[in-house]
Design a protein around this motif. Structure first.
Motif, PDB file in Angstrom:
ATOM      1  N   SER A  45       0.786  -1.312  -0.102  1.00 30.84           N
ATOM      2  CA  SER A  45      -0.172   0.048  -0.007  1.00 30.84           C
ATOM      3  C   SER A  45       0.895   1.283   0.039  1.00 30.84           C
ATOM      4  O   SER A  45       0.314   2.300  -0.497  1.00 30.84           O
ATOM      5  N   LYS A  88      -2.873  -3.371   9.192  1.00 33.46           N
ATOM      6  CA  LYS A  88      -3.261  -4.492   8.336  1.00 33.46           C
ATOM      7  C   LYS A  88      -2.487  -5.734   8.803  1.00 33.46           C
ATOM      8  O   LYS A  88      -3.483  -6.755   8.703  1.00 33.46           O
ATOM      9  N   TYR A  96      -1.111   2.299   9.382  1.00 33.83           N
ATOM     10  CA  TYR A  96      -1.897   1.529   8.568  1.00 33.83           C
ATOM     11  C   TYR A  96      -1.530   0.064   8.196  1.00 33.83           C
ATOM     12  O   TYR A  96      -2.057  -0.960   8.291  1.00 33.83           O
ATOM     13  N   TYR A 141      -6.612   1.174  10.120  1.00 39.33           N
ATOM     14  CA  TYR A 141      -6.604   0.208   8.946  1.00 39.33           C
ATOM     15  C   TYR A 141      -7.981   0.467   8.445  1.00 39.33           C
ATOM     16  O   TYR A 141      -8.336   0.543   7.355  1.00 39.33           O
ATOM     17  N   LYS A 180      -9.742   3.494   7.252  1.00 42.23           N
ATOM     18  CA  LYS A 180      -8.736   3.994   5.918  1.00 42.23           C
ATOM     19  C   LYS A 180      -9.301   3.208   4.626  1.00 42.23           C
ATOM     20  O   LYS A 180      -9.414   3.510   3.804  1.00 42.23           O
ATOM     21  N   ARG A 181      -9.242   1.952   5.061  1.00 44.16           N
ATOM     22  CA  ARG A 181      -9.801   0.784   3.969  1.00 44.16           C
ATOM     23  C   ARG A 181     -11.245   1.064   3.535  1.00 44.16           C
ATOM     24  O   ARG A 181     -11.396   1.068   2.305  1.00 44.16           O
TER      25      ARG A 181
END
Length: 104
Positions: free
Chosen positions: A27, A44, A40, A96, A99-100
């Protein structure tokens, strides 16, 4: 002797050029990532390694737009999740997920 020097130079030059162009996929970029990118990436990693693996507290849970808020509440309030994750890891997982699958 000239051939050996030329070959060595060519190998060194090739290695230098190739190494500067290689990056792992993911990412974000590598080592110079900012704090938010590190958060992040940590989130993840923790999500997949400690929450949804086959022997993890949230095994079988899928991360998608519909389940994102439910998963955030589970990370925040589930006793089994709190036993497995540190506070920093819980915050990173929530970051995470948000943001995802941003809301609003």
């Amino acid at each position: 002797m000239k051939l050996l020097k030329r070959t060595s130079l060519a190998i060194m030059l090739g290695c230098t050029l190739l190494s500067s162009g290689l990056q792992a996929s993911g990412s974000f970029s590598g080592g110079s990532a900012s704090g938010l990118q590190n958060t992040y990436t940590l989130g993840k990693s923790v999500f997949h390694r400690k929450l949804v693996c086959s022997s993890c507290p949230l095994a079988g849970q899928e991360l998608n737009r519909d389940s994102a808020n439910k998963l955030i509440h589970q990370v925040e309030g589930s006793a089994s999740v709190q036993q497995v994750l540190s506070g920093k890891e819980r915050k990173a997982v929530i970051h995470y997920i948000q943001k995802r699958f941003p809301t609003g």
